[in-house]
Scaffold this motif. Sequence first.
Motif, mmCIF file in Angstrom:
data_model
loop_
_atom_site.group_PDB
_atom_site.id
_atom_site.type_symbol
_atom_site.label_atom_id
_atom_site.label_comp_id
_atom_site.label_asym_id
_atom_site.label_seq_id
_atom_site.Cartn_x
_atom_site.Cartn_y
_atom_site.Cartn_z
ATOM 1 N N THR A 10 -29.125 11.622 -7.105
ATOM 2 C CA THR A 10 -30.243 12.465 -7.524
ATOM 3 C C THR A 10 -30.734 13.281 -6.341
ATOM 4 O O THR A 10 -30.852 12.758 -5.227
ATOM 5 C CB THR A 10 -31.409 11.606 -8.049
ATOM 6 O OG1 THR A 10 -30.965 10.835 -9.165
ATOM 7 C CG2 THR A 10 -32.591 12.465 -8.474
ATOM 8 N N ILE A 11 -31.019 14.559 -6.565
ATOM 9 C CA ILE A 11 -31.660 15.386 -5.547
ATOM 10 C C ILE A 11 -33.070 15.711 -6.027
ATOM 11 O O ILE A 11 -33.283 16.081 -7.191
ATOM 12 C CB ILE A 11 -30.860 16.674 -5.254
ATOM 13 C CG1 ILE A 11 -31.522 17.438 -4.091
ATOM 14 C CG2 ILE A 11 -30.702 17.556 -6.476
ATOM 15 C CD1 ILE A 11 -30.672 18.573 -3.528
ATOM 16 N N PHE A 12 -34.042 15.511 -5.144
ATOM 17 C CA PHE A 12 -35.450 15.729 -5.470
ATOM 18 C C PHE A 12 -35.953 16.896 -4.634
ATOM 19 O O PHE A 12 -35.965 16.839 -3.402
ATOM 20 C CB PHE A 12 -36.259 14.472 -5.168
ATOM 21 C CG PHE A 12 -37.751 14.649 -5.305
ATOM 22 C CD1 PHE A 12 -38.318 15.040 -6.513
ATOM 23 C CD2 PHE A 12 -38.583 14.414 -4.221
ATOM 24 C CE1 PHE A 12 -39.686 15.203 -6.634
ATOM 25 C CE2 PHE A 12 -39.951 14.570 -4.337
ATOM 26 C CZ PHE A 12 -40.506 14.966 -5.548
ATOM 27 N N LEU A 13 -36.346 17.972 -5.296
ATOM 28 C CA LEU A 13 -36.842 19.180 -4.627
ATOM 29 C C LEU A 13 -38.358 19.214 -4.766
ATOM 30 O O LEU A 13 -38.893 19.564 -5.821
ATOM 31 C CB LEU A 13 -36.204 20.430 -5.245
ATOM 32 C CG LEU A 13 -34.670 20.469 -5.283
ATOM 33 C CD1 LEU A 13 -34.186 21.745 -5.955
ATOM 34 C CD2 LEU A 13 -34.103 20.354 -3.875
ATOM 35 N N ASP A 14 -39.052 18.829 -3.703
ATOM 36 C CA ASP A 14 -40.512 18.781 -3.723
ATOM 37 C C ASP A 14 -41.079 20.133 -3.306
ATOM 38 O O ASP A 14 -40.489 20.844 -2.486
ATOM 39 C CB ASP A 14 -41.006 17.688 -2.771
ATOM 40 C CG ASP A 14 -42.446 17.308 -3.031
ATOM 41 O OD1 ASP A 14 -43.007 17.761 -4.047
ATOM 42 O OD2 ASP A 14 -43.013 16.559 -2.221
ATOM 43 N N GLU A 15 -42.241 20.471 -3.865
ATOM 44 C CA GLU A 15 -42.919 21.746 -3.597
ATOM 45 C C GLU A 15 -41.999 22.932 -3.887
ATOM 46 O O GLU A 15 -41.855 23.858 -3.078
ATOM 47 C CB GLU A 15 -43.433 21.794 -2.147
ATOM 48 C CG GLU A 15 -44.323 20.631 -1.772
ATOM 49 C CD GLU A 15 -45.567 20.502 -2.654
ATOM 50 O OE1 GLU A 15 -45.861 21.430 -3.417
ATOM 51 O OE2 GLU A 15 -46.221 19.455 -2.572
ATOM 52 N N ARG B 162 -15.767 29.724 -0.557
ATOM 53 C CA ARG B 162 -15.287 28.691 -1.460
ATOM 54 C C ARG B 162 -16.449 28.112 -2.266
ATOM 55 O O ARG B 162 -17.477 27.742 -1.713
ATOM 56 C CB ARG B 162 -14.614 27.587 -0.666
ATOM 57 C CG ARG B 162 -14.103 26.437 -1.526
ATOM 58 C CD ARG B 162 -13.513 25.346 -0.660
ATOM 59 N NE ARG B 162 -13.151 24.177 -1.445
ATOM 60 C CZ ARG B 162 -12.691 23.049 -0.938
ATOM 61 N NH1 ARG B 162 -12.562 22.934 0.388
ATOM 62 N NH2 ARG B 162 -12.376 22.036 -1.729
ATOM 63 N N THR B 163 -16.261 28.058 -3.573
ATOM 64 C CA THR B 163 -17.283 27.513 -4.447
ATOM 65 C C THR B 163 -17.138 25.995 -4.536
ATOM 66 O O THR B 163 -16.033 25.483 -4.724
ATOM 67 C CB THR B 163 -17.176 28.113 -5.855
ATOM 68 O OG1 THR B 163 -17.384 29.532 -5.777
ATOM 69 C CG2 THR B 163 -18.223 27.511 -6.786
ATOM 70 N N GLU B 164 -18.253 25.311 -4.376
ATOM 71 C CA GLU B 164 -18.267 23.848 -4.502
ATOM 72 C C GLU B 164 -19.120 23.454 -5.697
ATOM 73 O O GLU B 164 -19.936 24.238 -6.188
ATOM 74 C CB GLU B 164 -18.813 23.210 -3.219
ATOM 75 C CG GLU B 164 -17.975 23.503 -1.988
ATOM 76 C CD GLU B 164 -18.445 22.715 -0.778
ATOM 77 O OE1 GLU B 164 -19.179 21.726 -0.975
ATOM 78 O OE2 GLU B 164 -18.075 23.095 0.338
ATOM 79 N N SER B 165 -18.939 22.238 -6.152
ATOM 80 C CA SER B 165 -19.675 21.777 -7.328
ATOM 81 C C SER B 165 -20.490 20.531 -6.983
ATOM 82 O O SER B 165 -20.248 19.861 -5.978
ATOM 83 C CB SER B 165 -18.714 21.455 -8.478
ATOM 84 O OG SER B 165 -17.842 20.393 -8.112
ATOM 85 N N THR B 166 -21.466 20.247 -7.823
ATOM 86 C CA THR B 166 -22.277 19.039 -7.672
ATOM 87 C C THR B 166 -22.623 18.487 -9.038
ATOM 88 O O THR B 166 -22.817 19.241 -9.996
ATOM 89 C CB THR B 166 -23.556 19.321 -6.881
ATOM 90 O OG1 THR B 166 -24.295 18.099 -6.708
ATOM 91 C CG2 THR B 166 -24.436 20.326 -7.591
ATOM 92 N N ASP B 167 -22.655 17.169 -9.129
ATOM 93 C CA ASP B 167 -23.072 16.514 -10.382
ATOM 94 C C ASP B 167 -24.407 15.807 -10.210
ATOM 95 O O ASP B 167 -24.779 14.953 -11.024
ATOM 96 C CB ASP B 167 -22.010 15.523 -10.844
ATOM 97 C CG ASP B 167 -21.768 14.408 -9.832
ATOM 98 O OD1 ASP B 167 -22.301 14.505 -8.704
ATOM 99 O OD2 ASP B 167 -21.038 13.449 -10.158
ATOM 100 N N ALA B 168 -25.144 16.162 -9.148
ATOM 101 C CA ALA B 168 -26.413 15.483 -8.854
ATOM 102 C C ALA B 168 -27.446 15.756 -9.937
ATOM 103 O O ALA B 168 -27.572 16.882 -10.430
ATOM 104 C CB ALA B 168 -26.947 15.928 -7.502
ATOM 105 N N ARG B 169 -28.173 14.712 -10.304
ATOM 106 C CA ARG B 169 -29.326 14.871 -11.197
ATOM 107 C C ARG B 169 -30.419 15.578 -10.407
ATOM 108 O O ARG B 169 -30.696 15.233 -9.257
ATOM 109 C CB ARG B 169 -29.808 13.491 -11.647
ATOM 110 C CG ARG B 169 -31.181 13.470 -12.362
ATOM 111 C CD ARG B 169 -31.048 13.934 -13.777
ATOM 112 N NE ARG B 169 -32.285 13.899 -14.522
ATOM 113 C CZ ARG B 169 -32.789 12.826 -15.141
ATOM 114 N NH1 ARG B 169 -32.181 11.649 -15.035
ATOM 115 N NH2 ARG B 169 -33.881 12.918 -15.870
ATOM 116 N N VAL B 170 -31.069 16.565 -11.004
ATOM 117 C CA VAL B 170 -32.083 17.360 -10.315
ATOM 118 C C VAL B 170 -33.470 17.011 -10.845
ATOM 119 O O VAL B 170 -33.723 17.059 -12.048
ATOM 120 C CB VAL B 170 -31.824 18.871 -10.472
ATOM 121 C CG1 VAL B 170 -32.905 19.670 -9.736
ATOM 122 C CG2 VAL B 170 -30.445 19.233 -9.931
ATOM 123 N N ILE B 171 -34.362 16.643 -9.924
ATOM 124 C CA ILE B 171 -35.776 16.444 -10.229
ATOM 125 C C ILE B 171 -36.570 17.332 -9.283
ATOM 126 O O ILE B 171 -36.314 17.335 -8.075
ATOM 127 C CB ILE B 171 -36.194 14.973 -10.046
ATOM 128 C CG1 ILE B 171 -35.353 14.054 -10.931
ATOM 129 C CG2 ILE B 171 -37.672 14.785 -10.370
ATOM 130 C CD1 ILE B 171 -35.659 12.572 -10.744
#
Length: 452
Positions: free
Chosen positions: A233-238, A266-275
């Motif tokens: 999970t990636i949490f983006l605060d503010e 180069r394009t990269e991908s992520t499957d991280a849940r975003v909050i």
Amino acid sequence: MATPKHDTPTDAILESISDGVFTVDLDWRITSFNRAAEEITGVPRAEALGRLCSEVFRSSLCGAQCPLQATLASGRPHIGTCGYIITAQGERVPISVSTAVFRDESGRVMGGAETFRDLSEVDALKRELEGRYHVGELFSRSPRMHHVFEVLPALAASPSTVLITGETGTGKELFARTIHSLSAHSEGPFVAVNCAALPDTLLESELFGAKAGAYTGAVRDRLGRFAQARGGTIFLDEIGEISPALQVRLLRVLQERTFEPLGSARTESTDARVIVATNRSLPDLIREGTFREDLYYRINVIRLELPPLRERKDDIGLLAEQFIRRFNRLQNRGVPGISTEALSLLMAHDWPGNIRELENCIERAFVLCGDERIGIVHLPEELTATAPHIGGHQSVHDLLDRQAIQAALERADFNRLAAARDLGIHKTTLFRRMKRLGMDLPVRDGRSTPRR
């Protein structure tokens, strides 16, 4: 179990009550053992009589902690000491113990008597109630928060982006961590980014990474937070502080789950849940033209609004005790809790800094109180300055502070140093507070009187 013969009315009463009762002689051998004692311990009366109590009553309170031993040594009863026993079947049973000296008709000490109560149902009820008050590391008695707690499992099970709103200090990151811990991503990393802490250029490389040479000082490849959060999970605060230009790149990540590190084709991908979280009104920012409307709709899939502490004041006592338990554990201390007077002042405060301000207040008081209960004298003056005034001159805190100082002086026979120690403060602090409160130093200072 055979029904015993009741020789006296007292025997009949002891057999009818639900508390376990046994007596020991001065050699610590059991001389009586009622029906409830048999049922709670799982040991038949015939097997218990004549044996050492420590052989029958296998308890966490045996040995140096034994309340019955303390009673026989001092002659004073002990009431409601909590512990547990291990039954004959190997089960652990929580109990409450009370003890007294056992005397014959002439008043001669014959041994000791102990009653113990099975707290299994109480313990189960307590766990059930506590379960209603917390999810993970989150605690609350507020009906508003209970609604939030109820939807957390569903939020955790969903892969959708979550927007957490609320004032600074309401615990947005803790809620994000709880959602992560309850989700299918819990085995993966939880990566938090404070979007307001970095300038735009650094934040871009922080989020998406950078190749060596992408900017001055980039001597090697840098892995971005979206890449680090894969499988988690990636949490983006503010998030409301991100510039419009960076909002465009973030929108692409949310829509396509792809990104390019700085300096890379180069394009990269992520499957991280975003909050994401913010303490600002994103609709207001949209009207001001500083936040993209399409990004708002992308992150506002599921919204979780956290109320400020001033709107959930019934949580203040629960949170204060939680902080005290945590500080006790971290610092190996034994602070027993917070006084009713101090808690009343906490309840009177509006807490503009919310839970973070309360935690800091408790931590400060924890440092000052020694091993005593946190009292009003340990609370910061900037907090108590907002207490309602009485008579236009003294606040509630001042009146309570004066009473506490006067009581401490009297307990110490007006020995100022001893009184300061009793209050958990330095002597100069005591003098300063007395001066501020208009209290005269006692004529006798008690230095020749030993401290009681």
